[in-house]
Design a protein around this motif. Sequence first.
Motif, PDB file in Angstrom:
ATOM      1  N   GLU A 198    -117.887  -6.543 -68.286  1.00  0.00           N
ATOM      2  CA  GLU A 198    -116.746  -6.250 -68.570  1.00  0.00           C
ATOM      3  C   GLU A 198    -115.843  -7.350 -69.952  1.00  0.00           C
ATOM      4  OE1 GLU A 198    -113.229  -5.691 -64.892  1.00  0.00           O
ATOM      5  OE2 GLU A 198    -115.262  -4.585 -64.186  1.00  0.00           O
ATOM      6  N   THR A 199    -116.810  -8.759 -69.535  1.00  0.00           N
ATOM      7  CA  THR A 199    -116.540  -9.614 -70.546  1.00  0.00           C
ATOM      8  C   THR A 199    -117.481 -10.059 -70.966  1.00  0.00           C
ATOM      9  OG1 THR A 199    -114.812 -10.512 -68.909  1.00  0.00           O
ATOM     10  CG2 THR A 199    -115.155 -12.190 -70.046  1.00  0.00           C
ATOM     11  N   HIS A 200    -117.428 -10.411 -72.184  1.00  0.00           N
ATOM     12  CA  HIS A 200    -118.287 -11.437 -73.066  1.00  0.00           C
ATOM     13  C   HIS A 200    -117.807 -12.223 -74.490  1.00  0.00           C
ATOM     14  CE1 HIS A 200    -121.029  -7.453 -72.690  1.00  0.00           C
ATOM     15  NE2 HIS A 200    -120.174  -6.873 -72.912  1.00  0.00           N
ATOM     16  N   THR A 217    -117.217 -17.417 -69.447  1.00  0.00           N
ATOM     17  CA  THR A 217    -116.857 -16.576 -68.890  1.00  0.00           C
ATOM     18  C   THR A 217    -115.275 -16.237 -68.588  1.00  0.00           C
ATOM     19  OG1 THR A 217    -119.190 -15.577 -68.943  1.00  0.00           O
ATOM     20  CG2 THR A 217    -117.690 -14.161 -67.777  1.00  0.00           C
ATOM     21  N   ALA A 250    -112.322 -16.532 -70.658  1.00  0.00           N
ATOM     22  CA  ALA A 250    -112.026 -14.665 -71.560  1.00  0.00           C
ATOM     23  C   ALA A 250    -111.860 -14.326 -70.689  1.00  0.00           C
ATOM     24  CB  ALA A 250    -113.654 -15.147 -72.434  1.00  0.00           C
ATOM     25  N   ARG A 251    -111.981 -14.204 -69.193  1.00  0.00           N
ATOM     26  CA  ARG A 251    -111.640 -12.790 -68.582  1.00  0.00           C
ATOM     27  C   ARG A 251    -110.525 -13.436 -68.307  1.00  0.00           C
ATOM     28  NH1 ARG A 251    -114.897 -14.896 -64.106  1.00  0.00           N
ATOM     29  NH2 ARG A 251    -112.864 -15.074 -63.569  1.00  0.00           N
TER      30      ARG A 251
END
Length: 323
Positions: free
Chosen positions: A19-21, A296, A299-300
């Motif tokens: 889901e997260t990059h 991560t 960002a998430r």
Amino acid sequence: MKRFRRLRRTPQLRALVRETHINISSLIYPIFVEEGTKERKPVESMPGIYRYPTELLPLLIQEAAEAGIGGVLLFGIPAHKDAVGSSAYDDNGITQQAIRLIKEKYPELTVIADVCLCEYTDHGHCGVVHDGEIVNDETLPLLAKTAVSFAKAGADIIAPSDMMDGRVAAIRSALDEAGFADIPIMSYSAKYASGYYSPFRDAADSAPCFGDRRSYQMDPANGREALREIEDDISEGADIVMVKPALAYLDIISRARESFDLPLAAYNVSGEYSMVKAAAQNGWIDEKRIVLENLTAIARAGADIIITYHALDAAKWLKEEQP
Ligand code: PBG
Ligand code: ZN
């Protein structure tokens, strides 16, 4: 039975549903430029981080440009400090020199200039001091002058970190009047009075010589107030808003993401970096794994832009993983 493990079976399946990059192009690398030296000096409390003289800056900047990161965040350490931070708004100051040099050699690299007085004042506070008080309104014109001077030198983004009230509006109108209507402001909107900044104050030589910053930076206990700070900066004209620090404030990042549509930055600060480096040097954690996990998580939580001292390492690691 629910079989969650079906999609965890292979690295390819895990990549398919991730889901997260972390975007390399959304990472910002802070750099310290010091006036009056010829050598780069290691920052003791931040392994891998140095103060650079302008002469040696091109090497580092080349590395940043080649890494493909989103830009650099510049902090100048002047040779001369005084009560009103004159070197901050001297068109020939160290920060202005560094901006000009970077934009000459690497015009395509985004240069973000941190606007504050604490690196330039002899007392180390972020504003003008009267009778032991950090005065708000007298500080605003000095911040505005600094912002214009940095824009004249070629800065692509102006980033006020001082936490005076009304500074975004003051800086916006000064930039507009000086012909820099196109230069965006990235505001340190929700900046907490945090113990996680102490290695930075070593790096930037900006520790306050009396008291602390609790009368202008936010109380770590307050969440709702962060949303009011951000809302106010947006109404004053901020183009990008920021939450700082990042890891102990992921809830604030997440709430800011839900409440506002502007690009959101998070600052993975010096203390967060130094704790990871110290544990890694002791062999207690796997540095690469922890750094990518931390980034991560930021960002998430909802950050679009991550300012981090790990930026160059992270860019390298991310490229190795996805060639
Ligand atoms: C200056 C400034 C600080 C940081 C960014 N800009 C220090 C402070 O407010 O004391 C902190 C950055 C870090 O810890 O990495 N106002
Ligand atoms: Zn400051």
